[in-house]
Design an enzyme around this catalytic site. Structure first.
Site, PDB file in Angstrom:
ATOM      1  CB  CYS A  13     -56.612   5.009  36.589  1.00  0.00           C
ATOM      2  SG  CYS A  13     -54.833   4.323  36.689  1.00  0.00           S
ATOM      3  CG  HIS A  40     -54.729   9.815  36.555  1.00  0.00           C
ATOM      4  ND1 HIS A  40     -55.562   9.599  37.612  1.00  0.00           N
ATOM      5  CD2 HIS A  40     -53.762   8.791  36.710  1.00  0.00           C
ATOM      6  CE1 HIS A  40     -55.224   8.466  38.324  1.00  0.00           C
ATOM      7  NE2 HIS A  40     -54.284   7.949  37.753  1.00  0.00           N
ATOM      8  CD  GLU A  84     -57.745  12.495  37.861  1.00  0.00           C
ATOM      9  OE1 GLU A  84     -57.544  11.647  38.536  1.00  0.00           O
ATOM     10  OE2 GLU A  84     -57.976  12.204  36.607  1.00  0.00           O
ATOM     11  N   GLY A 123     -64.100  36.692  60.919  1.00  0.00           N
ATOM     12  CA  GLY A 123     -63.556  37.739  60.028  1.00  0.00           C
ATOM     13  C   GLY A 123     -62.881  37.205  58.919  1.00  0.00           C
ATOM     14  CB  VAL A 152     -62.953  34.473  52.951  1.00  0.00           C
ATOM     15  CG1 VAL A 152     -63.947  34.235  51.786  1.00  0.00           C
ATOM     16  CG2 VAL A 152     -61.870  35.494  52.419  1.00  0.00           C
ATOM     17  CG  ASP A 153     -63.494  29.886  54.582  1.00  0.00           C
ATOM     18  OD1 ASP A 153     -63.525  30.243  53.653  1.00  0.00           O
ATOM     19  OD2 ASP A 153     -62.526  29.037  55.161  1.00  0.00           O
ATOM     20  CB  SER A 154     -66.421  32.852  59.541  1.00  0.00           C
ATOM     21  OG  SER A 154     -65.720  33.719  59.642  1.00  0.00           O
ATOM     22  CB  SER A 155     -66.944  36.902  56.394  1.00  0.00           C
ATOM     23  OG  SER A 155     -65.942  37.209  57.205  1.00  0.00           O
TER      24      SER A 155
END
Length: 520
Positions: A86, A176, A178, A231, A233-236
């Protein structure tokens, strides 16, 4: 030699499009690593990353405006493939000697493209003489091509809908690829990165795990590390990566700030102490957090207060451990993207992420953020690679500031307890209905509004609870979940009957955009 850990990198230059992140998702889905950088810092990023190819994003700007953004000249001097999308097509043409004009017929929404020539960009997808649906969103259009370019695709209002300089491997598309409304768009982007750029699909979570572990070891050395474990998902996943990298140098710290879901603290402690044998310290700081938040209604101040207190608590615990040099956080790529302005001029921040904007500048530990290059679904794949059970990997995202940002208005212990119970009932109903895995994120919100009700023979004047559920792939965009009304009726009845303090339940049917997933 490239300074990035990924020698086969695609650089995406963002000119301010709302869907630039989707370009990155499509490239990542092709198992190719990419990075998004704002056009203001593209020159530096190009030198640093030494990418194999470049994608130029769309933009709300007009190429014909004085001072409108441009791509660094270095990318055209480097002899590498470039794809302009674009506005990206338009600025590439303008910079290479073509012409772009405003005021022609605009195209917004679905359009149909006629393929004029075969091309490596279309290989295995579109053939010469065929017509295909695409998604357009443009007011300007190319009116003459730079030397070396030919037209390979047209649409009714975009005679230069797809252009190519096959010799230099420069391509421009006015639509586009995407977005999902261009059905073959993901395949076209795969052709660009695989066939044209020549990058093999080597970006996997197995490879990322090895590189992340090595990067943590290199950054940390022999230093002491503490990990902010919530606790979620990310930090675990961040904690398990750090533990694999540095072993006993790591101590995990779980701060009970009084803002977690029902029974969550106990579940996290049991899982990581008993199942994963991670060194874990539990800190009860609920009085400190809730005291600081009491009566605070400004959502930005809530986030920044929580971020500041998190760091204060970690620093205190680190001192008790004899000092720590590094702090591990589960910051994700959308956190980084949403906390940076890509549009030029004064930054327009959607909201501060407590992992990013809420951090005090004078933090005494260095940050280790092994997930900051990943989208949420990639973190889940990495968790699976690390051996986390599916039941844990599939947990809905939970914000670092916890229930504080699901309690608009002032925060009190009483309101948090009401919200905690309502949220637990709602999630229980979702699980019993077999809907949990079909929903990206679901939660209750306690509104700062009270309404009149009738229970038994008495009049009530209690809080309103809003229920929220969305579907999404990566959290960048989301649609509200379309429940059966019977389900909502059952959930509302349980909440009103079982939670003292709520007498009315409503359902949020806002998508992202225009709203965000969380209310604050």
């Amino acid at each position: 030699m490239s300074t990035t850990a990924y020698p086969d990198t695609i650089l995406i230059i963002d000119f301010g499009s709302q869907v630039t992140q989707l370009i990155a998702r499509r490239v990542r889905e092709a198992n190719v690593y990419c990075e998004i950088v704002p056009f203001q810092s593209a020159d530096e990023a190009f030198k640093r990353l030494q990418p194999k190819g470049v994608i130029l994003s769309g933009s709300p700007h007009s190429t014909t405006d004085i001072g409108s953004p441009r791509a660094p000249q270095a990318i055209f001097d480097a002899g590498i493939p470039v794809l302009g999308i674009c506005y990206g097509e338009q600025t590439m043409c303008a910079q290479l000697g073509g012409n772009v004009e405003s005021g022609h017929d605009r195209e917004f929404g679905r359009a149909f493209l006629d393929v004029q020539e075969d091309s490596p960009l279309f290989a295995g997808i579109w053939a010469k003489g065929t017509r295909h649906q695409v998604w357009m969103s443009h007011g300007d259009r190319v009116t003459s091509l730079p030397d070396g370019f030919t037209i390979i695709g047209t649409s009714p209002n975009a005679p230069y809908a797809v252009i190519a300089d096959e010799k230099r491997k420069y391509y421009g598309v006015q639509f586009h690829p995407e977005v999902v409304h261009t059905p073959d768009g993901a395949k076209l982007l795969q052709n660009f990165v695989h066939r044209i750029v020549g990058v093999k699909p080597g970006w996997t979570m197995g490879a990322y795990r090895e590189q992340a572990v090595e990067a943590i070891r290199k950054q940390v050395g022999s230093g002491k590390v503490i990990c902010a474990l919530s606790g979620g998902v990310d930090s675990s996943v961040a904690a398990l990566l750090a533990h694999e990298a540095v072993g006993d140098q790591l101590t995990c710290i779980l701060v009970d700030h009084g803002l977690m879901r029902k029974d969550e603290v106990q579940q996290v402690v049991e899982m990581f102490r008993e199942h994963y044998n991670l060194p874990l310290i539990l800190v009860d700081a609920s009085d400190r957090f809730i005291g600081a938040l009491e009566g605070e209604s400004d959502p930005e101040k809530k986030r920044k207060t929580i971020g500041r207190l998190f760091i204060e608590v970690f620093e205190e615990e680190a001192r008790k451990l004899g000092g720590a040099d590094f702090l591990v956080q589960g910051t994700l790529y959308p956190d980084v993207i949403e906390s940076v302005s890509f549009t030029g001029g004064p930054s327009v921040t959607i909201k501060s992420h407590h992992n990013v904007g809420g951090l005090p500048e004078r933090m005494k530990m260095q940050l280790v953020e092994p997930l900051r290059e990943l989208f949420k679904d990639e973190v889940r794949l990495l968790g699976k690679e690390l051996g986390l059970p599916d039941s844990f990997i599939g947990r809905h995202p939970f914000p670092g500031p916890g229930l504080a940002i699901r309690c608009p208005g002032g925060v009190t212990r009483e309101k948090l307890e009401i919200l905690r119970e309502a949220d637990a009932i709602y999630l229980d109903e979702i699980r019993k209905a077999g809907l949990y895995d079909a929903i990206w994120q679901a939660f209750a919100v306690l509104l700062p509004v009270q309404t009149v009700g009738v229970m038994g023979d008495g009049r009530t004047y209690e809080f309103v609870c809003a229920l929220r559920a969305v579907t999404s792939v990566d959290g960048m965009t989301a649609d509200f979940y379309h429940y059966d009304m019977n389900f909502l009726g059952n959930a509302a009845t349980r909440i009103i009957n079982e939670v003292r303090g709520i007498n009315r339940v409503v359902y949020d049917v806002t998508s992202k955009p225009p709203g965000t997933i969380e209310w604050e």
